[in-house]
Write a protein that holds these residues in place. Sequence first.
Motif, short mmCIF file in Angstrom:
data_model
loop_
_atom_site.label_atom_id
_atom_site.label_comp_id
_atom_site.label_asym_id
_atom_site.label_seq_id
_atom_site.Cartn_x
_atom_site.Cartn_y
_atom_site.Cartn_z
N VAL B 249 -0.07 -3.76 5.42
CA VAL B 249 -0.90 -4.96 5.31
C VAL B 249 -2.27 -4.63 4.72
O VAL B 249 -2.86 -5.46 4.02
N VAL B 250 -2.77 -3.43 4.99
CA VAL B 250 -4.06 -3.07 4.39
C VAL B 250 -3.89 -2.82 2.90
O VAL B 250 -4.67 -3.33 2.07
N ILE B 251 -2.87 -2.06 2.55
CA ILE B 251 -2.69 -1.70 1.14
C ILE B 251 -2.32 -2.93 0.30
O ILE B 251 -2.89 -3.16 -0.76
N LEU B 252 -1.38 -3.74 0.80
CA LEU B 252 -0.92 -4.88 0.01
C LEU B 252 -1.87 -6.06 0.11
O LEU B 252 -1.91 -6.92 -0.76
N GLY B 253 -2.65 -6.12 1.19
CA GLY B 253 -3.54 -7.25 1.38
C GLY B 253 -4.95 -7.00 0.87
O GLY B 253 -5.53 -7.85 0.20
N ILE B 254 -5.51 -5.86 1.18
CA ILE B 254 -6.92 -5.61 0.83
C ILE B 254 -7.05 -4.86 -0.49
O ILE B 254 -7.71 -5.31 -1.42
N TYR B 255 -6.39 -3.72 -0.59
CA TYR B 255 -6.59 -2.90 -1.80
C TYR B 255 -5.68 -3.32 -2.95
O TYR B 255 -6.05 -3.18 -4.10
N GLN B 256 -4.48 -3.73 -2.63
CA GLN B 256 -3.48 -4.11 -3.63
C GLN B 256 -3.16 -2.95 -4.57
O GLN B 256 -2.78 -3.11 -5.73
N ARG B 257 -3.37 -1.76 -4.07
CA ARG B 257 -3.01 -0.51 -4.72
C ARG B 257 -3.17 0.54 -3.65
O ARG B 257 -3.79 0.27 -2.62
N PHE B 258 -2.63 1.74 -3.86
CA PHE B 258 -2.85 2.77 -2.85
C PHE B 258 -4.09 3.55 -3.21
O PHE B 258 -4.22 4.05 -4.33
N VAL B 259 -5.01 3.66 -2.27
CA VAL B 259 -6.24 4.41 -2.49
C VAL B 259 -6.23 5.58 -1.52
O VAL B 259 -6.07 5.39 -0.32
N GLY B 260 -6.37 6.78 -2.03
CA GLY B 260 -6.36 7.96 -1.18
C GLY B 260 -7.43 7.86 -0.11
O GLY B 260 -8.55 7.46 -0.39
N GLY B 261 -7.06 8.22 1.12
CA GLY B 261 -8.00 8.17 2.23
C GLY B 261 -8.43 6.77 2.59
O GLY B 261 -9.56 6.55 3.01
N PHE B 262 -7.51 5.80 2.43
CA PHE B 262 -7.90 4.41 2.62
C PHE B 262 -8.19 4.05 4.06
O PHE B 262 -8.91 3.11 4.35
N SER B 263 -7.57 4.76 4.99
CA SER B 263 -7.71 4.36 6.39
C SER B 263 -8.93 5.00 7.03
O SER B 263 -9.06 6.22 7.06
N PRO B 264 -9.85 4.17 7.54
CA PRO B 264 -11.00 4.74 8.25
C PRO B 264 -10.65 5.11 9.69
O PRO B 264 -11.53 5.22 10.52
N GLY B 265 -9.36 5.27 9.98
CA GLY B 265 -8.95 5.64 11.32
C GLY B 265 -8.32 4.50 12.09
O GLY B 265 -8.48 4.40 13.30
N TYR B 266 -7.57 3.64 11.40
CA TYR B 266 -6.89 2.54 12.07
C TYR B 266 -5.94 3.07 13.15
O TYR B 266 -5.78 2.46 14.20
N GLY B 267 -5.30 4.18 12.85
CA GLY B 267 -4.35 4.74 13.80
C GLY B 267 -5.04 5.19 15.07
O GLY B 267 -4.54 4.97 16.18
N TRP B 268 -6.19 5.82 14.92
CA TRP B 268 -6.94 6.27 16.10
C TRP B 268 -7.49 5.07 16.86
O TRP B 268 -7.43 5.02 18.09
N ASP B 269 -8.05 4.13 16.13
CA ASP B 269 -8.59 2.95 16.79
C ASP B 269 -7.50 2.22 17.56
O ASP B 269 -7.77 1.60 18.59
#
Lengths: 391, 346
Positions: B249-269
Amino acid sequence: MQRVNTVQFNLLIQSNRKKKKMIRKHSTVKLLLIIALLMAGCTAPSATPVAESPASATEAPTAAPAEPTAAPAEATSAPTAAEAVKVAVVFASSGLGDKSFNDSLYAGVDQASKDLNITWKYAEPNSDSEYEVYLRQFAQSGDYKLIISNGFSQGSSLEKVAPEFPDQNFMIVDTEVDQPNVASYGYKSEEAAYLAGIVAGLATKDTSIPNINDQNVIGFVGGMDIPLIQAFAAGFKGGALSVNPDVTVLISYVGSWADPAKAKELALSQFQQGADVVYQVASQGGLGVIEGAKQSGYLAIGQDDNQNALAPDNMLLSVLKRIDNTGALALKETVDGTWQPGVHNLGLAEGGVDITNEDSNVKIPDSIMAEVEKARQSIISGELTVPTTLQ
Amino acid sequence: MKSDMVGSIMAVIASFVVGAIIVAIFGYSPLAAYQALIQGAFGSWYSLSQTLANATPLIFTGLAVALAFRGGVFNIGGEGQLYLGGFVAALVGIYLHLPGKLSLMVALVAAAAVGALWALIPAVLTGHNPAILVVMTIMMNPIGTSLADYLLRYHFLGPGATTFETAPVEAGAVLPRISTQSQLSFGIFLALAAIILVHYLLFHTAWGFELRSIGYNQLASRYAGMRVFKNTSLAMLVSGALSGLAGAVVILGIYQRFVGGFSPGYGWDGIAVALLARNSPFAVILTAGLFGALRAGGINLNLTTNLPIDLIDVLLGLAICFVAAPDILKYLTSRAWIPLRRKSVD
């Protein structure tokens, strides 16, 4: 055994308070454990190589600096002394304290804002997705005469936001965004590479300089074999040949921006072939070249930032992109009313690029620096055009 | 459960009180700070939508952790799962050239599948030892992110890319935004659907019953004939799929492409989100919303006051401390306010 059975059903169905409490206590311990683990996990160097600086891979020196045609519709009235011009900066997500382009821009904007009586505000995004948010919030406020996007990684975000605010001036450093209200600043790094070539070409013959061998060979390690990097090589080679026509310039390419191991192997191989100075334009891979110079006892030339302190005994100099001067220049133009959108490639004349020997223990003789100054003047005056392609 | 939620609310309130003290110590006005925070999180339709946009991936990762946690397994591998999920979603959106919205659907399914697979690997490898599973899932994070980074760097960089990102996904694979100006996408509805799904799975299926039973007492459940390994592996599978969707949802919704290091830690949060929500699927929307609001408000805080955005991390950190160590709060409240209650309880 029977107890176990009752425990299970007590827990699930009758919600036995006492047992529940025990479980809660138990899970608290686990939670603390997790948090401890988490912290351990978080402190590990976050494995997010956002390719911080693909060796100036962004500006296109080959592209003719398109003279901005239409003047922006912005008001040109000079600001009254009473109301200070406001400027906003969105730093790259690597944040301040990167000892690289964020810190450099901060220093430049901070100094210029003091000199020009500008108030400025900055944002440090957490992740690349926040670029868009900050840019938009700054633009929405309408308070800022100029909004500065630092770093190529903001390119796609600025491309999205800039058309939403056609009356807002933006600028971006180190990449191109083709919008009528955006100024894109790139660098003519080949000009500084030319100066580095002069130093290397003269130094390789001067065995009084430490770590110089008796062979007339220097080297270049680039990130990728693309026109952008070839321009660096051309400038470097051109500079060296101009003062030392017999010098051999070895040129190799890593094939990626972040492969220090391969870059180091290439550098070691060049040192083995007689090179004593190797210039790296290989982004993160460049650290491998510096490591190779340290290991084999020769000299390296850094790129983008002052890398001399990484190996003071094995760094001849560093080729700099002066992001600080870029910020200061844009601020000055904003205050003067001479700010223009479009592509600006900054060279030696604009103070956009330079070389430095600071922090290095290797002294460059004054005679060499005199040659450098001579070449610098003729490049600035336009007498000398630096080659951008390898023959 | 109810008292747990009260504990969480108390923890959040306490963190704001302590945060205010910290803000005051550093010479700022706590009132102005919280005003900026609230303004930035709920002050307008735009800020509210930013809050929800920030919350969307956290709902997924929070659910992922909560679901596994109910079964007594800790999926701390969300970061790697979502990173790979986002990566695969982008690849599907770029290279498969599927017609229309089929592209989006396949991308989402692929992201869930990859996330599930990445969670299943440690579950299968560790077998019956949940303690090792924790370590394994953590270790799978750098492996997952590095793998995606490697593939991106050497095989999938966008044409002429000078940045560390792929080409944009095709229009059919984009998760549409609700308005062009905000980052809120229709992913929020997927997130809400996921909440209902997880609630249903946990509380209205036999598997959910067994899973919760195992979470309460593994030995007893085994004795009662439940198959622990099968159930927890299945939990990891669903959990990984949810994490994978978070990335998508982040890649397809916000970036609309894959950006390396895109996650600021969603998994940890997500771990903190689940922790604050006490692993209740419906509470996840509140806690993910809180995180989203703080992140959105933090930007306004940063812009309108001179406070650093790091205050947000301080607040969240304090809240988690108070949840993880509830006795601190109990001690404080019992001593400070109601010294008699303790006696009466005893």
